[in-house]
Scaffold this motif. Structure first.
Motif, PDB file in Angstrom:
ATOM      1  N   HIS A   1       0.845  -1.195   0.000  1.00  0.00           N
ATOM      2  CA  HIS A   1       0.000   0.000   0.000  1.00  0.00           C
ATOM      3  C   HIS A   1       0.886   1.253   0.000  1.00  0.00           C
ATOM      4  CE1 HIS A   1      -2.720   2.904   2.277  1.00  0.00           C
ATOM      5  NE2 HIS A   1      -3.402   2.615   1.187  1.00  0.00           N
ATOM      6  N   PRO A   2       0.746   2.149  -0.977  1.00  0.00           N
ATOM      7  CA  PRO A   2       1.700   3.257  -1.160  1.00  0.00           C
ATOM      8  C   PRO A   2       1.907   4.160   0.056  1.00  0.00           C
ATOM      9  CG  PRO A   2       0.265   3.061  -3.066  1.00  0.00           C
ATOM     10  CD  PRO A   2      -0.261   2.116  -2.044  1.00  0.00           C
ATOM     11  N   PRO A   3       0.851   4.740   0.664  1.00  0.00           N
ATOM     12  CA  PRO A   3       1.093   5.605   1.816  1.00  0.00           C
ATOM     13  C   PRO A   3       1.738   4.855   2.986  1.00  0.00           C
ATOM     14  CG  PRO A   3      -1.109   5.963   0.951  1.00  0.00           C
ATOM     15  CD  PRO A   3      -0.576   4.736   0.290  1.00  0.00           C
ATOM     16  N   SER A   4       1.338   3.597   3.183  1.00  0.00           N
ATOM     17  CA  SER A   4       1.912   2.798   4.264  1.00  0.00           C
ATOM     18  C   SER A   4       3.403   2.571   4.037  1.00  0.00           C
ATOM     19  CB  SER A   4       1.194   1.450   4.364  1.00  0.00           C
ATOM     20  OG  SER A   4      -0.190   1.630   4.581  1.00  0.00           O
ATOM     21  N   CYS A   5       3.763   2.299   2.799  1.00  0.00           N
ATOM     22  CA  CYS A   5       5.172   2.068   2.473  1.00  0.00           C
ATOM     23  C   CYS A   5       6.004   3.336   2.650  1.00  0.00           C
ATOM     24  CB  CYS A   5       5.305   1.530   1.051  1.00  0.00           C
ATOM     25  SG  CYS A   5       4.718  -0.176   0.863  1.00  0.00           S
ATOM     26  N   ARG A   6       5.427   4.504   2.345  1.00  0.00           N
ATOM     27  CA  ARG A   6       6.155   5.754   2.549  1.00  0.00           C
ATOM     28  C   ARG A   6       6.403   5.996   4.042  1.00  0.00           C
ATOM     29  NH1 ARG A   6       8.900   6.267  -1.615  1.00  0.00           N
ATOM     30  NH2 ARG A   6       7.898   7.011  -3.523  1.00  0.00           N
ATOM     31  N   VAL A   7       5.413   5.698   4.859  1.00  0.00           N
ATOM     32  CA  VAL A   7       5.583   5.842   6.306  1.00  0.00           C
ATOM     33  C   VAL A   7       6.678   4.901   6.800  1.00  0.00           C
ATOM     34  CG1 VAL A   7       4.495   5.443   8.545  1.00  0.00           C
ATOM     35  CG2 VAL A   7       3.246   6.675   6.765  1.00  0.00           C
ATOM     36  N   ALA A   8       6.622   3.641   6.389  1.00  0.00           N
ATOM     37  CA  ALA A   8       7.618   2.663   6.830  1.00  0.00           C
ATOM     38  C   ALA A   8       9.013   3.049   6.358  1.00  0.00           C
ATOM     39  CB  ALA A   8       7.244   1.275   6.308  1.00  0.00           C
ATOM     40  N   GLN A   9       9.111   3.571   5.165  1.00  0.00           N
ATOM     41  CA  GLN A   9      10.411   4.014   4.649  1.00  0.00           C
ATOM     42  C   GLN A   9      10.994   5.118   5.533  1.00  0.00           C
ATOM     43  OE1 GLN A   9      10.196   5.424   0.612  1.00  0.00           O
ATOM     44  NE2 GLN A   9      12.348   5.980   0.508  1.00  0.00           N
ATOM     45  N   TYR A  10      10.150   6.050   5.934  1.00  0.00           N
ATOM     46  CA  TYR A  10      10.603   7.124   6.820  1.00  0.00           C
ATOM     47  C   TYR A  10      11.074   6.558   8.160  1.00  0.00           C
ATOM     48  CZ  TYR A  10      10.547  11.136   9.947  1.00  0.00           C
ATOM     49  OH  TYR A  10      10.895  12.078  10.877  1.00  0.00           O
ATOM     50  N   VAL A  11      10.308   5.617   8.706  1.00  0.00           N
ATOM     51  CA  VAL A  11      10.641   5.053  10.019  1.00  0.00           C
ATOM     52  C   VAL A  11      11.986   4.331   9.978  1.00  0.00           C
ATOM     53  CG1 VAL A  11       9.941   3.415  11.805  1.00  0.00           C
ATOM     54  CG2 VAL A  11       8.225   4.884  10.722  1.00  0.00           C
ATOM     55  N   VAL A  12      12.191   3.495   8.966  1.00  0.00           N
ATOM     56  CA  VAL A  12      13.466   2.777   8.861  1.00  0.00           C
ATOM     57  C   VAL A  12      14.620   3.762   8.742  1.00  0.00           C
ATOM     58  CG1 VAL A  12      14.837   1.183   7.467  1.00  0.00           C
ATOM     59  CG2 VAL A  12      12.406   0.726   7.839  1.00  0.00           C
ATOM     60  N   ASN A  13      14.474   4.758   7.890  1.00  0.00           N
ATOM     61  CA  ASN A  13      15.544   5.748   7.731  1.00  0.00           C
ATOM     62  C   ASN A  13      15.788   6.532   9.015  1.00  0.00           C
ATOM     63  OD1 ASN A  13      16.543   5.440   5.064  1.00  0.00           O
ATOM     64  ND2 ASN A  13      14.701   6.401   4.238  1.00  0.00           N
ATOM     65  N   LYS A  14      14.728   6.851   9.737  1.00  0.00           N
ATOM     66  CA  LYS A  14      14.859   7.563  11.004  1.00  0.00           C
ATOM     67  C   LYS A  14      15.726   6.775  11.978  1.00  0.00           C
ATOM     68  CE  LYS A  14      13.431  10.451  14.366  1.00  0.00           C
ATOM     69  NZ  LYS A  14      13.787  11.891  14.417  1.00  0.00           N
ATOM     70  N   ILE A  15      15.556   5.475  11.991  1.00  0.00           N
ATOM     71  CA  ILE A  15      16.299   4.638  12.938  1.00  0.00           C
ATOM     72  C   ILE A  15      17.756   4.465  12.506  1.00  0.00           C
ATOM     73  CG2 ILE A  15      16.479   2.298  13.884  1.00  0.00           C
ATOM     74  CD1 ILE A  15      13.425   2.172  13.789  1.00  0.00           C
ATOM     75  N   ILE A  16      17.981   4.221  11.231  1.00  0.00           N
ATOM     76  CA  ILE A  16      19.346   3.878  10.810  1.00  0.00           C
ATOM     77  C   ILE A  16      20.222   5.095  10.553  1.00  0.00           C
ATOM     78  CG2 ILE A  16      18.595   1.674   9.852  1.00  0.00           C
ATOM     79  CD1 ILE A  16      18.739   2.881   7.072  1.00  0.00           C
ATOM     80  N   GLN A  17      19.614   6.265  10.322  1.00  0.00           N
ATOM     81  CA  GLN A  17      20.419   7.428   9.958  1.00  0.00           C
ATOM     82  C   GLN A  17      20.753   8.338  11.136  1.00  0.00           C
ATOM     83  OE1 GLN A  17      18.321   9.406   6.759  1.00  0.00           O
ATOM     84  NE2 GLN A  17      18.755   7.758   5.284  1.00  0.00           N
ATOM     85  N   GLY A  18      19.988   8.272  12.215  1.00  0.00           N
ATOM     86  CA  GLY A  18      20.230   9.135  13.360  1.00  0.00           C
ATOM     87  C   GLY A  18      20.960   8.419  14.472  1.00  0.00           C
ATOM     88  N   ASP A  19      20.750   8.894  15.693  1.00  0.00           N
ATOM     89  CA  ASP A  19      21.422   8.303  16.860  1.00  0.00           C
ATOM     90  C   ASP A  19      20.471   7.426  17.659  1.00  0.00           C
ATOM     91  OD1 ASP A  19      19.755  10.192  17.930  1.00  0.00           O
ATOM     92  OD2 ASP A  19      21.265  11.154  19.190  1.00  0.00           O
ATOM     93  N   THR A  20      19.355   7.016  17.027  1.00  0.00           N
ATOM     94  CA  THR A  20      18.338   6.240  17.749  1.00  0.00           C
ATOM     95  C   THR A  20      18.904   4.966  18.351  1.00  0.00           C
ATOM     96  OG1 THR A  20      16.570   7.095  16.325  1.00  0.00           O
ATOM     97  CG2 THR A  20      16.110   5.079  17.555  1.00  0.00           C
ATOM     98  N   LEU A  21      19.669   4.210  17.578  1.00  0.00           N
ATOM     99  CA  LEU A  21      20.177   2.927  18.068  1.00  0.00           C
ATOM    100  C   LEU A  21      21.144   3.124  19.236  1.00  0.00           C
ATOM    101  CD1 LEU A  21      20.691   1.068  14.676  1.00  0.00           C
ATOM    102  CD2 LEU A  21      18.803   0.819  16.294  1.00  0.00           C
ATOM    103  N   ASP A  22      22.012   4.131  19.148  1.00  0.00           N
ATOM    104  CA  ASP A  22      22.928   4.421  20.256  1.00  0.00           C
ATOM    105  C   ASP A  22      22.149   4.845  21.495  1.00  0.00           C
ATOM    106  OD1 ASP A  22      25.133   3.850  18.715  1.00  0.00           O
ATOM    107  OD2 ASP A  22      25.501   5.929  18.146  1.00  0.00           O
TER     108      ASP A  22
END
Length: 458
Positions: free
Chosen positions: A311-332
């Motif tokens: 589903h397009p809008p759902s996939c855009r949301v999930a894409q943002y969430v994954v990028n938010k986690i891997i690109q910032g300091d969330t995991l640390d």
């Protein structure tokens, strides 16, 4: 009700649920099938903001359950605008008939950020249950073997194949099981590892087993971490007998343990990885199976397909969430704050050794097991006392004996201090035997849960 005009629970003896929650509960019992409701406290949620949720009576709670580990970024985070913008462009395409770019972009992102140095593909779905279903279907089609090895007290879902794969409820007979699903102990000690691996090896040698399905950390079982070396040895054994290694990361994934996927703590490359829940941070129902190309493509066209998959809008949301986690300091941050919280809970264990049996877990997936030998409802009582003081915990485990602590990954040190302060206060009330009759009555009436103890209330 506007969250800016919420009312804190200033009277710590105030009984919950409030009148509006009681009305919602009554309507739930009148209109909703009983299988859809497993109440923790009887309160109905109306809104959320940051790390807090608010019930229909206006009471605010620091959320340490996050909608069953879905709302990993908290509430009112701006994701709704990403969804809305995507929906204005394309609300739905039915990917099975007509691909859309949002789904393709998310698939590439997931493939590039899951363990495994081999060609991969993705199967999209709507829930963790159907993703587990997809993995088992693909395993069976690829290996031509039907039996699945899984573990007692694992929870994998409630659909046709995910339900019998689950090991939760075996002792109560609440889930249908078949000869094709073998459930083994989830080992907690080196000695148990050796025994369980020997039993699984015997199952593999039968030639009937096509794969093993495992949670890297058992969630609903009470945040049970495997004994050292078990998951690695299990992977080696599965490879030896050409059995697929399927990892259920529905609860453990998306940064919950301080890595994007919990299996990364063990340097294991699974054949199939299953994700859902936090994939969209609680905004939309979406799931995915990411795994070996040849396994995924063993399924025939339309053999596992949904109108709303990709589903397009759902996939855009999930894409943002994954990028938010891997690109910032969330995991640390999850690693750091998870350890801070765990250390503070361990200090509470030293103060209240007769109440707290164990504190365990990784990152912000923590479990605090209480000693229920003298009071089977002790964990619910502790959690209820915390609820009265503005903390929303979950309680799970075989006997509803484990406090499940899974707050937003954005939890701050100030919020950690609040969690510990309230926990200490509740533990002190229990230790000094100051639990009122009204609290005991509310716990008996409203705190149900999913463990064996829940049988007495259902």
């Amino acid at each position: 009700m506007d969250l800016l005009t919420h009312k804190r629970i200033t009277d710590k003896n105030q009984l919950l649920p409030g009148p509006k929650s009681k009305q919602a509960l009554a309507e739930t019992q009148e209109y909703i099938g009983r299988s859809n409701y497993v109440g923790l406290y009887g309160i109905a949620i109306a809104a959320g903001n940051g790390s807090y949720i608010q019930d229909v009576d206006g009471h605010r709670y620091l959320d340490c359950l996050t909608g069953a580990s879905c709302n990993i970024l908290g509430y009112n985070t701006g994701l709704e605008q990403i969804y809305a913008d995507a929906a204005k462009t394309l609300q739905h395409s039915c990917f099975p008939y007509a691909p859309n770019q949002a789904a393709l972009d998310l698939a590439k992102l997931l493939i590039n950020n899951t363990p495994g140095h081999y060609p991969k593909k993705v199967l999209f779905g709507l829930s963790g249950s159907d993703a587990v279903e997809a993995a088992i279907q693909a395993m069976r089609k690829y290996t031509r073997r039907f039996a699945v090895v899984s573990f007692k007290y694992d929870y994998h879902g409630s659909t046709g194949l995910s339900q019998p794969a689950s090991g939760f409820g075996l002792e109560k007979g609440i889930f249908p099981h078949s000869k094709y699903f073998r459930h083994f102990d989830f080992p907690g000690s080196p000695r148990q590892v050796e025994q369980v691996l020997a039993e699984i090896k015997s199952a593999f040698q039968s030639g009937l087993v096509g794969g093993v399905l495992v949670e890297p950390i058992q969630g609903d079982a009470g945040v049970i971490t495997p004994a050292a070396g078990f998951l690695t040895s299990l992977r080696q054994l599965a490879s030896q007998y050409n059995c697929l290694y399927m990892v259920d990361e529905v609860q453990t994934g998306m940064g919950r343990t301080g890595k994007l996927w919990a299996i990364e703590h063990y340097n294991i490359e699974p054949d199939l990885l299953i994700t859902a829940k936090g994939l969209s941070a609680g905004y939309v129902p979406i799931s995915a199976v990411i795994g070996r190309q040849e396994v995924i493509d063993s399924l025939e066209p339309a053999q596992h397909v949904f109108t709303y998959s990709g589903h397009p809008p759902s996939c855009r949301v999930a894409q943002y969430v994954v990028n938010k986690i891997i690109q910032g300091d969330t995991l640390d941050s999850v690693t750091r704050n998870g350890q801070i919280l765990k250390n503070k809970l361990l200090k509470l264990q030293k103060i209240f050794p007769n109440i707290i049996k164990e504190v365990r877990g990784t990152g912000l997936m923590l479990g605090m097991e209480l000693n229920i030998s003298a009071n089977p409802e002790l964990t619910q009582t502790f959690c209820y006392l915390c609820l009265q003081r503005g903390i929303f915990f979950g309680y799970f485990g075989i006997n509803n004996n484990v406090v499940r602590i899974e707050p937003p990954l954005t939890l701050s040190e100030q919020e950690i201090a609040k969690v510990v302060e309230v926990s200490r206060e509740a533990l002190l009330i229990i230790a000094e035997n100051r639990i009122s009759d009204s609290v005991k009555g509310a716990v008996k009436k409203y705190c149900v849960g999913i463990g064996i103890a829940a049988d007495k209330k259902s």
